[in-house]
Design a protein around this motif. Structure first.
Motif, short mmCIF file in Angstrom:
data_model
loop_
_atom_site.label_atom_id
_atom_site.label_comp_id
_atom_site.label_asym_id
_atom_site.label_seq_id
_atom_site.Cartn_x
_atom_site.Cartn_y
_atom_site.Cartn_z
N ALA A 454 0.80 -1.03 -0.02
CA ALA A 454 0.21 -0.08 0.05
C ALA A 454 1.03 1.45 -0.06
O ALA A 454 0.44 2.36 -0.88
CB ALA A 454 -0.95 -0.10 1.23
N ARG A 455 1.89 1.26 0.62
CA ARG A 455 2.74 2.29 0.71
C ARG A 455 3.53 2.57 -0.61
O ARG A 455 3.55 3.73 -1.15
CB ARG A 455 3.73 2.05 1.94
CG ARG A 455 3.24 2.32 3.07
CD ARG A 455 4.96 2.73 4.10
NE ARG A 455 5.51 1.26 4.47
CZ ARG A 455 5.25 0.27 4.96
NH1 ARG A 455 4.25 0.36 5.72
NH2 ARG A 455 5.90 -0.84 4.87
N ASP A 456 3.82 1.47 -1.49
CA ASP A 456 4.47 1.59 -2.82
C ASP A 456 3.41 2.17 -3.71
O ASP A 456 3.67 2.93 -4.74
CB ASP A 456 4.91 0.12 -3.15
CG ASP A 456 6.14 -0.12 -2.53
OD1 ASP A 456 7.01 0.67 -1.77
OD2 ASP A 456 6.42 -1.38 -2.46
N ALA A 457 2.10 1.93 -3.42
CA ALA A 457 1.09 2.35 -4.68
C ALA A 457 0.58 3.56 -3.78
O ALA A 457 -0.44 4.25 -4.50
CB ALA A 457 -0.07 1.27 -4.35
N ASP A 458 1.09 4.18 -2.80
CA ASP A 458 0.66 5.48 -2.35
C ASP A 458 -0.70 5.69 -1.86
O ASP A 458 -1.53 6.84 -2.10
CB ASP A 458 0.92 6.74 -3.51
CG ASP A 458 0.83 7.99 -2.98
OD1 ASP A 458 1.15 8.15 -1.51
OD2 ASP A 458 0.77 9.10 -3.64
#
Length: 603
Positions: A454-458
């Motif tokens: 989720a962090r990588d996908a913002d």
């Protein structure tokens, strides 16, 4: 099926049927016993043989009444509980049948769609559910047993009257069953119309189209269309009472009335005692009540039977489609592709259409690199990725992975290698962490990887700001649930794909994954995504060329065929279809922007 669903409940329902059916006969006999001993009771008092007999019959009658009430309640409760278990078992089997095929072509077959819709939609109401058979058949059996027992009691008074009551009740029941079968056949004889009726209802009552319905003033239209469709659907049912059932009911009424008059005359002339006359009168009433109970369940039984038959047809049709489209693939797809994926003279048309979505397509997708696919609407871009995912099988040609026919690979093993973000990605009304974790369901409990994806996908910050953070159900229709914006949903779908990549996926499919983002946001997202997925085999479909140009290679489709392929610079130098499409889009962005942002980047 009932025994598989609940053997204990089957036995309990059977016992309840026996009690509910026989108790009314016991009440009739007890009333006769009381009435027969009334003269002796009046003459000699309660403390006499007739008095004690009357008291015993009274207590027996009270006991039978309790059994009649409790038996009926127990039969209803046990039948309902058993029916719920039957429905759950049937629903699981229908889900298993529909989910069993690796592809989705069977879901677009109109015949199968009709059958499956009946099997699915009947569970929404109580009157047509197959599980209702547990209640309706138990009621029908109880009514028939009560009828037969009443006829025996009446026959003890006069055999001809007992036979007449049996014949009249059976005829009336036969006519009711014929009418019920006719109505059930009509109800399931026009499933397309029934689905259209359901569609109008859903349009008017669910949020999906609520904005358009109100903005375009469609409320009256939908109500009128629903009403007219319903009238057309029910026209054959809402007809005047047919003659035969009316005549049968009249004959039965005449038999009962004649029997009552006969009993009264015989009792008045001393031909029969008061107790026997009371038993006969009670038996006539109980017999008719039993017959009506059996008839009353007739329509429900026929509808539930029709549902069960259609349910079996649906499961059978899906299994047949699965067997027809099954492939013998059994080879592992682990670590594939190492070389590349090839479409070799692939032709495909969707079921029920005469136009090929792909025709003689030859395309190479190199392993470990990114390929962008562009073309006008209807060029075959989305069809290409559906075939790559194994959702359909080509009608001609083949798709190979490192030289191995895709059909020869184990479907589950190949799916483990895939991560996909479709332009209409599913929005699961489930907790947020499950929406991401579905990227690799076997690792659903890996919450650390969920958060990292989720962090990588913002999208992590947006999720953690929800009322219950990652445990928030993503639907406002549930308590404490919440919805996301269109762009946030797309980022969540991207996170799901990244979660799959973290757990072994090596082929990434992006079908318009950021269509609801603005141009710059999409370009930044794709750039970030390509960085995160470096070394993966990636297929990107996008109509925005600021995204497309970053791919290792670009394939241009037109009318289901490959017409150009190369890098952005190579295709621009050819001054072909891609170059023209790029210039048109760049000019449009330049006119709408008027700055050196997008248009400068596009150039």
């Amino acid at each position: 099926m009932a025994w598989r669903a609940g053997p204990g409940l089957c036995l309990l329902t059977g016992l309840a049927v026996a009690v509910a059916a026989l108790a009314p006969l016991g009440v009739a006999a007890a009333v006769g016993g009381v009435v027969g001993n009334v003269p002796g009771l009046a003459a000699h008092g309660l403390d006499s043989p007739p008095g004690r007999a009357a008291l015993a019959w009274t207590l027996a009658g009270g006991g039978f009444m309790v059994l009649q009430w409790s038996g009926g309640s127990l039969r209803t409760a046990a039948g309902t509980a058993l029916g719920d278990r039957i429905d759950a078992l049937l629903q699981r089997e229908l889900m298993d049948s529909v989910l069993a095929p690796e592809g989705i072509a069977h879901l677009e077959d109109p015949k199968i769609a009709d059958l499956v819709s009946v099997g699915r939609d009947t569970f929404r109401g109580s009157w047509g559910r197959p599980g209702m058979l547990a209640s309706t058949i138990s009621g029908l059996l109880a009514g028939q047993v009560t009828l037969l027992g009443s006829c025996v009691l009446v026959a003890a008074f006069d055999p001809l009257l007992g036979l007449a009551l049996l014949a009249g009740c059976l005829w009336a029941a036969h006519e009711d069953k014929a009418a019920s079968r006719s109505e059930a056949a009509h109800h399931y004889g026009s499933t397309e119309t029934a689905r259209r009726l359901e569609y109008y209802y859903e349009l008017g009552t669910t949020p999906a189209a609520a904005k358009e319905v109100r903005v375009f003033g469609l409320s009256d239209f939908l109500v009128e269309r629903f009403s007219s469709t319903w009238r057309r659907t029910m026209g054959a049912v809402l007809t005047p009472m047919p003659v035969r059932p009316t005549v049968a009911t009249a004959v039965l009424a005449a038999v009962v009335l004649g029997g009552l008059v006969w009993v009264a005359v015989e009792a008045a002339e001393g031909g029969v005692g008061a107790g026997a006359a009371a038993v006969c009168v009670q038996a006539l009433g109980v017999g008719v009540a039993g017959s009506r109970q059996a008839s009353w369940t007739g329509l429900q039984t026929e509808l539930a039977m029709a549902s069960l038959r259609r349910f079996d047809e649906a499961a059978g049709a899906v299994r047949a489609a699965a067997d027809k489209g099954a492939t013998p693939g059994g080879r592992s797809a682990e670590s594939l592709p190492r070389d590349g994926i090839r479409f070799e003279d692939v032709t495909f048309a969707y079921p029920g259409t005469a136009t090929d979505a792909l025709r003689g397509l030859d395309l190479v997708i190199p392993a470990g690199r990114s390929l962008a696919v562009v073309g006008a609407n209807g060029a075959g871009k989305t069809t290409l990725v559906k075939l790559l995912a194994g959702l359909y099988q080509p009608q001609a040609g083949r798709i190979t992975v490192d030289g191995v026919d895709l059909a020869d690979l184990d479907a589950s093993s190949w799916r483990d290698r895939l991560a996909a973000v479709f332009q209409d990605s599913a929005r699961f009304a489930l907790p947020a962490w499950e929406n991401v974790g579905f990227g690799h369901v076997a690792a659903l409990g890996d919450r650390a990887a969920v958060r990292a994806a989720a962090r990588d996908a913002d999208i992590a910050d947006a999720v953690e700001a929800l009322p219950s953070s990652w445990d928030t159900v993503l639907s406002p229709e549930f308590a404490d649930g919440a919805d996301l914006s269109g762009g946030q949903w797309q980022r969540l779908a991207l996170a799901r794909a990244l979660f799959a990549v973290r757990h072994g996926a090596g082929v990434l499919i992006l079908d318009e994954p950021a269509a609801q983002l603005d141009v710059r946001a999409e370009a930044r997202l794709h750039e970030r995504f390509l960085e995160l997925t470096a070394g993966l085999t990636t297929v990107v479909i996008s109509h925005r060329f600021s995204t497309v140009r970053r791919a290792s290679a670009i394939a241009v489709l037109d009318d289901g065929r490959l017409i150009e392929q190369g890098t952005h610079d190579e295709l621009m130098a050819q001054h072909g279809v891609y170059a023209e499409m790029f210039r048109i889009q760049a000019a449009r962005f330049a006119e709408s922007d008027g700055s050196d942002g997008v248009e400068g980047d596009e150039r």
